[in-house]
Design an enzyme around this catalytic site. Sequence first.
Site, mmCIF file in Angstrom:
data_model
loop_
_atom_site.group_PDB
_atom_site.id
_atom_site.type_symbol
_atom_site.label_atom_id
_atom_site.label_comp_id
_atom_site.label_asym_id
_atom_site.label_seq_id
_atom_site.Cartn_x
_atom_site.Cartn_y
_atom_site.Cartn_z
ATOM 1 N N LYS A 204 -9.244 -9.912 -39.455
ATOM 2 C CA LYS A 204 -7.788 -9.806 -39.334
ATOM 3 C C LYS A 204 -7.158 -9.635 -40.716
ATOM 4 O O LYS A 204 -7.728 -10.081 -41.709
ATOM 5 C CB LYS A 204 -7.223 -11.100 -38.725
ATOM 6 C CG LYS A 204 -7.450 -11.270 -37.242
ATOM 7 C CD LYS A 204 -6.778 -12.546 -36.747
ATOM 8 C CE LYS A 204 -6.997 -12.761 -35.257
ATOM 9 N NZ LYS A 204 -6.384 -11.730 -34.400
ATOM 10 N N ARG B 136 -11.940 -13.139 -24.832
ATOM 11 C CA ARG B 136 -12.434 -12.725 -23.512
ATOM 12 C C ARG B 136 -13.947 -12.859 -23.425
ATOM 13 O O ARG B 136 -14.495 -13.123 -22.349
ATOM 14 C CB ARG B 136 -11.951 -11.292 -23.220
ATOM 15 C CG ARG B 136 -12.451 -10.250 -24.166
ATOM 16 C CD ARG B 136 -11.633 -8.971 -24.127
ATOM 17 N NE ARG B 136 -10.329 -9.132 -24.782
ATOM 18 C CZ ARG B 136 -9.396 -8.181 -24.846
ATOM 19 N NH1 ARG B 136 -9.625 -6.996 -24.312
ATOM 20 N NH2 ARG B 136 -8.247 -8.406 -25.446
HETATM 21 N N1 BES Z 1 -6.405 -14.682 -30.852
HETATM 22 C C1 BES Z 1 -6.069 -13.321 -30.757
HETATM 23 C C2 BES Z 1 -4.779 -13.072 -29.968
HETATM 24 C C3 BES Z 1 -3.528 -13.534 -30.618
HETATM 25 C C4 BES Z 1 -2.818 -12.697 -31.440
HETATM 26 C C5 BES Z 1 -3.032 -14.788 -30.363
HETATM 27 C C6 BES Z 1 -1.648 -13.121 -32.017
HETATM 28 C C7 BES Z 1 -1.851 -15.228 -30.942
HETATM 29 C C8 BES Z 1 -1.162 -14.379 -31.766
HETATM 30 C C9 BES Z 1 -7.181 -12.537 -30.051
HETATM 31 O O1 BES Z 1 -8.455 -13.037 -30.226
HETATM 32 C C10 BES Z 1 -7.146 -11.148 -30.589
HETATM 33 O O2 BES Z 1 -7.315 -10.998 -31.768
HETATM 34 N N2 BES Z 1 -6.878 -10.183 -29.720
HETATM 35 C C11 BES Z 1 -6.785 -8.807 -30.115
HETATM 36 C C12 BES Z 1 -7.482 -7.984 -29.068
HETATM 37 C C13 BES Z 1 -7.653 -6.552 -29.440
HETATM 38 C C14 BES Z 1 -8.585 -6.415 -30.621
HETATM 39 C C15 BES Z 1 -8.199 -5.809 -28.235
HETATM 40 C C16 BES Z 1 -5.301 -8.450 -30.194
HETATM 41 O O3 BES Z 1 -4.519 -8.930 -29.385
HETATM 42 O O4 BES Z 1 -4.946 -7.716 -31.102
HETATM 43 ZN ZN ZN Z 2 -9.355 -12.387 -32.050
#
Ligand code: BES
Ligand code: ZN
Length: 504
Positions: free
Chosen positions: A277, A351
Amino acid sequence: MKIYAQDSKNAMHADGLVLSFWQPEDVKQHPKLPSWAAGSLDAAEFIGAAGQMVMIRKNGPARCVILLGLGMAEKTNSHAVVAAYAQAFGVLKNARCKTVALEMPALVGHALHNISLSSLAGRIASQVVMADYVFDKYKPADKDTPKSSVDEVMLRMPAANMPASAISVSRAVLMGEAANLTRSLQNEPANVATPSWIAAEAAKTARSAKNGKLSIRVMGRAELLKLKMNAMLAVGSGSAQEPKIVVLQYRGAAHNGWDAAIVGKGVTFDSGGISIKPSSKMDEMKFDKSGACAVIGILSGCASMRLPVNVVGVAALVENMPGGHAYRPGDILTACNGTTIEVLNTDAEGRVVLADALAYTAKTFEPAVMVDLATLTGACSVALGDLASGVLSENDSLVSELIDAGERCGERLWRLPLWPEYDDKVKSEVAVVKNTGEPGVAGATAGASFLKPFVGERAWAHLDIAGTAYGSKPKAGLAAGGYGLGVRLVLEYLSEYKPAKKKK
Ligand code: BES
Ligand code: ZN
Ligand code: ZN
């Protein structure tokens, strides 16, 4: 802190008092405004607008009086009223009031006519219990400004409303306390709140549950390997921390089966892994364990409220880090139910963790209903902001029961679609499912669609709490940080649980 209903005809003795007013009543003429306060108020100062607060400091029956605006009677809703009361409570707490009296509003003829005074009193009580919570264990005590604390809160109302309110307030207090337990887990930083630490906290919770109906089992790497939970293990493989699955079992019903299983995503820190990230706000990813923390609070609440249902809670705890053993984009994993997963982005790890946790829970416990809570997608937070969590399910009656529970406790849900037509978005060329859909397209639905093969044919709802579980600002009287979201919601749902209604 003690919180209870009190006859508004009784004499009031408290350090702080909240008197609420609808707009545009003439505040000066209002019968509730005591004569000793009326003289010090300029009508232009206070119009009763939603959330407006004016503090009067006088030598009356209370040294701090807050005149609280509730807004236009026909336009407001219970969520705003509850938030206003909790904020006013916070102001009185900061003013070092030890005892606080909250005069309940008159509901007749207002937009709130669909809610009884006793349930509103309960809503306010749980919000006040949560407004009282602070996470300050790492802050050294300041000798010059000792911490403020409230000992007693009186909810003042007509005597006729007191019997029903006594019940709803005591239930609500237990819900608020369960949510505060969740918040104290959420707020711990990732260097402290490792999967093992959270598992140990869950064990403490199970031991301290008063009626002895809460049991716990903690599974580590060896057991997860034996259960073939390769998807969850893959997510944890880049971290030095051992992944854990915590299973909490609460038996409140006489029958043997499980009425509900509550499953939570517990990523103790989500760095994104190899698909790392950006640094901005990465610190907030300590809150990626919020679903699992909610599960622990919910099971604790089931026990303290003595709910007449059998509930199993599963917290899937794992850290997502980019170490030398980390899983990679392109990897193909086989979950414990044999379903294969193509990893296209290691940041879509929630997921992948839930895949194993849901399949394990469904097979082991065969619950009548399964609900999962997860900070799963940024897309859900973009769609709904911080005012509603997403609910995704193909089971219409389960969705409406959850939405109703949310309305009753103030944790609102909004349904997003999960039609079979979306399933294609997560179909993989090389495995059964892939862990990302199309970028920027129906992200919350793609996340939930991915989970379907791990749940099978049963009543299941997925709650995406990415936008609601925590925040960097105070919200509705609650301090910034973890909001304990989902605890009251699921406890409220379980309180009205009717086995006969469950069908796919
Ligand atoms: N933990 C994150 C989702 C999230 C994002 C929670 C912002 C709270 C605030 C999750 O694991 C994630 O990174 N999801 C990605 C999925 C994508 C790569 C398909 C997302 O939402 O960008
Ligand atoms: Zn994530
Ligand atoms: Zn995540």
